[in-house]
Design an enzyme around this catalytic site. Structure first.
Site, PDB file in Angstrom:
ATOM      1  N   GLU A 268      51.973  -4.470  -2.250  1.00 23.43           N
ATOM      2  CA  GLU A 268      52.794  -5.114  -3.072  1.00 23.43           C
ATOM      3  C   GLU A 268      52.253  -5.665  -4.318  1.00 23.43           C
ATOM      4  O   GLU A 268      53.024  -5.349  -5.368  1.00 23.43           O
ATOM      5  CB  GLU A 268      53.360  -6.377  -2.256  1.00 23.43           C
ATOM      6  CG  GLU A 268      54.009  -6.397  -1.017  1.00 23.43           C
ATOM      7  CD  GLU A 268      55.099  -5.575  -0.999  1.00 23.43           C
ATOM      8  OE1 GLU A 268      55.899  -5.514  -0.122  1.00 23.43           O
ATOM      9  OE2 GLU A 268      55.780  -5.552  -2.157  1.00 23.43           O
ATOM     10  N   ARG A 272      54.578  -3.921  -7.397  1.00 25.68           N
ATOM     11  CA  ARG A 272      55.145  -4.632  -8.049  1.00 25.68           C
ATOM     12  C   ARG A 272      54.658  -5.212  -9.435  1.00 25.68           C
ATOM     13  O   ARG A 272      55.006  -5.015 -10.643  1.00 25.68           O
ATOM     14  CB  ARG A 272      55.402  -5.909  -7.472  1.00 25.68           C
ATOM     15  CG  ARG A 272      56.383  -5.749  -6.322  1.00 25.68           C
ATOM     16  CD  ARG A 272      56.890  -6.959  -5.676  1.00 25.68           C
ATOM     17  NE  ARG A 272      57.127  -6.707  -4.272  1.00 25.68           N
ATOM     18  CZ  ARG A 272      58.156  -7.577  -3.583  1.00 25.68           C
ATOM     19  NH1 ARG A 272      58.975  -8.414  -4.157  1.00 25.68           N
ATOM     20  NH2 ARG A 272      58.414  -7.428  -2.188  1.00 25.68           N
ATOM     21  N   ASP A 401      57.415   5.516   4.572  1.00 29.73           N
ATOM     22  CA  ASP A 401      58.459   6.042   3.566  1.00 29.73           C
ATOM     23  C   ASP A 401      57.654   6.369   2.362  1.00 29.73           C
ATOM     24  O   ASP A 401      57.781   7.581   2.012  1.00 29.73           O
ATOM     25  CB  ASP A 401      59.536   4.867   3.321  1.00 29.73           C
ATOM     26  CG  ASP A 401      58.885   3.641   3.365  1.00 29.73           C
ATOM     27  OD1 ASP A 401      57.619   3.222   2.960  1.00 29.73           O
ATOM     28  OD2 ASP A 401      59.510   2.448   2.976  1.00 29.73           O
ATOM     29  N   GLU A 535      67.510   0.965  -1.793  1.00 26.93           N
ATOM     30  CA  GLU A 535      67.508   2.453  -1.240  1.00 26.93           C
ATOM     31  C   GLU A 535      68.562   3.328  -1.176  1.00 26.93           C
ATOM     32  O   GLU A 535      68.666   4.453  -1.442  1.00 26.93           O
ATOM     33  CB  GLU A 535      66.668   2.343   0.192  1.00 26.93           C
ATOM     34  CG  GLU A 535      65.183   1.781   0.295  1.00 26.93           C
ATOM     35  CD  GLU A 535      65.171   0.450   0.155  1.00 26.93           C
ATOM     36  OE1 GLU A 535      64.189   0.003  -0.036  1.00 26.93           O
ATOM     37  OE2 GLU A 535      66.195  -0.231   0.404  1.00 26.93           O
ATOM     38  N   THR A 621      57.551   3.393  -6.468  1.00 25.84           N
ATOM     39  CA  THR A 621      58.499   2.881  -5.297  1.00 25.84           C
ATOM     40  C   THR A 621      59.193   1.503  -5.544  1.00 25.84           C
ATOM     41  O   THR A 621      60.044   1.119  -4.649  1.00 25.84           O
ATOM     42  CB  THR A 621      57.805   2.830  -4.053  1.00 25.84           C
ATOM     43  OG1 THR A 621      58.650   3.063  -2.957  1.00 25.84           O
ATOM     44  CG2 THR A 621      56.841   1.752  -3.906  1.00 25.84           C
TER      45      THR A 621
END
Length: 639
Positions: A268, A272, A401, A535, A621
């Site tokens: 994360e 981010r 993913d 998504e 992502t």
């Protein structure tokens, strides 16, 4: 070793002194030590010393000096290569992460040798003195070819990078119809509303709680603050919300503190914070974003200190200690976490000149290339100790993913030079097609999960990104493969759209199933919620850009209307707990990724293709745009 021999007819002279046996031993030990010390001191004398030349041959003197110089230079260079940002000449650098005692002893020895060697020789007027590999050389200003100069600190050529872009970052804004522009302006208003309420009630906290009008910190970011600020920066910039962007930038400059001590998710923090800072630097050229990204990137490096180099999922940003998630099977690392570092870490090396970041993620590739893949598939859990799979659970949704996403995007980001990534992606997609892609009785195509050979016929909302990913890969394929993959991408995206249209709110559940007569709907109460996820609209954006079929914009506008109706509250946007009721309960959380991803992808869906063009950018992502490497962007004149 000194040997004292008796003379014929005389006692040994220590005995003549009346010394007893223990005293004789101590006396001999002292004498041998004194002689050894005196002889060893010769090596500390300057090369020009008469005494040194008297006792040592010229060749031995020269070799002793050069080996000493080389060893000290090597020690300095090797200890700084992987840690100093930006890179500096080895002779001037000190180890950043070495133990305190080791560098202190090294510095004392170097200072002593420097004092004994005396002042450096003067250079003639008009010449420059170079320091390289521990030697000082005077070089004439003209005449003989110049010697190689000391390497300058690395500098990324930002202006050259901007010139390499094929399209303006914000596009040309030409030829659009009024309806498309009006819809884009509505999404811009939603972004401003979300930001203004965050700024008013939660600035500096990680996320906004819009019902209670306060901030949320959470425990995912190791004490870091302002996740919404960092996530929102590039979206504010692209939407030309100039005042709001300056507010966010000012917070980063004055309040974003990296000296924290807490447990952080490596994944994360990377997607981010580092992703958001890198993207904003590339968009604006503001140095503060680059320096913060590089400093934070260094704090993540200790997570890679495992027997295999596969990083653990949790790291203390203060101490550097790392460990695996408590829920991860047998202390394993997660495929979607250690496999979702490649884009950002390559850019950290690109901007710093420090190869350590790129080396870390390339090692992950090496480990994955060695390990056997069951049926060609990549399970979700890998031991960072042994480099072996822990469980044979395969998912294109959560836990797996973005690993696949980063394979195709690494190839694109390298300007299609990273052939290893392309082959890994092609092979993985072939295995997914063969073992996981299924069609329901009602004709809906979906990607099931695989648990040791047994299929679980469900898709998570997270897996709906795959329609866009497969379309992006198909765009750069040829022949039958291109057509087959583009059809597959469209079918998966259509299935995800069905999960939205079959709910009462026209928003999709966290997971939906294809069993017991149910198709594209959640059958468990724990899967009925929606937390502002991006998504599905991400795939709409890619399919629109690559096909220009109007249905994708139409579907995207349906999402905008549903968000306005069911998720907009007085002080921001909130997720809902049940998408199958027209009067849903809100979860009181405006996720930072709503500003980073959901609103950005919706905005781009109604932009012209040259806004953050896919010819210039790939999205990490978290939807932070990172540039495709069209050229070598080191500053001119650097090696």
């Amino acid at each position: 070793m000194v040997v004292l021999r008796k003379l014929p007819g005389m006692p040994g002279w220590p005995a003549a002194l009346g010394l007893r046996l223990p005293q004789k031993f101590l006396f001999l030990l002292f004498l041998s030590g004194l002689l050894t010390l005196c002889f060893g001191a010769l090596f500390l004398l300057p090369d020009s010393s008469r005494f040194k030349r008297l006792f040592l041959p010229r060749r031995a003197t020269a070799s002793a000096s050069s080996s000493s110089s080389a060893s000290s230079s090597s020690a300095s260079s090797s200890s700084t290569r992987d840690t100093d940002l930006p890179r500096s000449p080895p002779a001037a650098a000190e180890p950043r992460h070495a133990s305190p005692a080791a560098p202190r002893r090294l510095r004392e020895k170097l200072r002593t040798a420097a004092r004994m060697a005396g002042p450096p020789a003067r250079t003639a007027p008009g010449s420059r003195q170079q320091v390289q590999g521990g030697e000082s050389r005077a070089q004439p200003a003209s005449g003989a070819p110049p010697a190689r100069e000391t390497r300058a600190p690395f500098r990324f050529d930002y202006e050259r990078f901007r010139r390499s872009l094929r399209h303006p970052v914000r596009g040309g804004r030409s030829g659009e119809d009024p309806e498309t522009r009006a819809r884009r302006m509505k999404i811009k208003e939603m972004m401003k509303f979300a930001w203004d309420n965050y700024k008013q009630y939660a600035l500096g906290k990680n996320e906004l709680r819009p019902l209670t009008k306060n901030g949320h910190i959470g425990n995912m970011f190791g004490g870091l603050r302002g996740a919404t600020v960092i996530d929102a920066l590039d979206t504010l910039y692209i939407m030309e919300l100039e005042e709001e962007f300056q507010e966010a930038k000012q917070w980063v400059e004055k309040s974003f503190d990296l000296n924290v001590n807490g447990e952080a998710s490596l994944f994360e923090v990377n997607i981010r914070y580092i992703g958001g800072l890198l993207a904003t630097y590339y968009l604006t050229g503001e140095e503060v974003f680059k320096s913060k990204a590089l400093e934070l990137g260094e704090k993540l490096l200790p997570a890679f200190n495992t027997p295999t180099g596969i990083p653990r999922g949790v790291i203390n940003l203060g101490s550097g200690m790392s460990w695996s998630w408590g829920w991860a099977s047998a202390g394993s690392s997660i495929l979607a976490e250690f496999g979702t570092l490649h884009l950002e870490f390559l850019h950290l090396s690109e901007l710093s000149g420090n190869p350590v970041f790129a080396e870390k993620v390339r090692n992950i590739r090496r480990v994955l290339s060695r390990v056997e893949k069951p049926q060609g598939l990549y399970p979700n859990f890998l031991s960072p100790v042994t480099g072996s799979w822990v469980q044979h659970h395969v998912s294109i949704g959560g836990l797996g993913d973005s690993f696949y996403e980063y394979l195709i995007k690494s190839w694109l980001m390298s300007d299609k030079k990273d052939s290893e990534a392309k082959k890994m992606y092609d092979d993985a997609l072939e295995a997914i097609e063969k073992h996981l892609v299924k069609k329901s009785a009602g004709g809906l195509t979906y990607i099931a999960e695989w648990r040791g050979g047994i299929l679980d016929h469900k898709m998570g909302h997270l897996a709906c990104f795959s329609g866009g990913m497969i379309a992006l890969g198909a765009e750069h394929s040829t022949g039958d493969r291109r057509q087959r993959h583009m059809e597959l991408a469209a079918e998966i995206t259509s299935t995800c759209h069905e999960s939205y249209t079959r709910s009462d709110t026209k928003l999709g559940p966290e997971a939906f199933r294809f069993d017991a007569g149910s198709e594209a709907t959640a059958t468990r109460l724990s899967e009925r919620y929606y937390i502002l996820r991006p998504e599905v609209v991400e795939s709409y954006m890619y399919l629109w850009r690559l096909t220009h079929q109007p249905k994708y914009r139409h579907w995207g506008w349906e999402v905008v209307q549903a968000l306005e109706k069911h998720c907009r509250v007085e002080a921001g946007f909130s997720g809902i707990r049940d998408v199958y009721t027209t009067t849903p309960t809100h979860d009181n959380m405006q996720q930072s990724f709503f500003l980073a991803e959901t609103l950005k992808y919706l905005y781009l869906l109604f932009c012209e293709d040259d806004v953050l063009s896919l010819e210039d950018w790939v999205f990490n992502t978290e939807a932070h745009p990172l540039p495709i490497n069209h050229t070598d962007l080191k500053a001119a004149g650097q090696p």
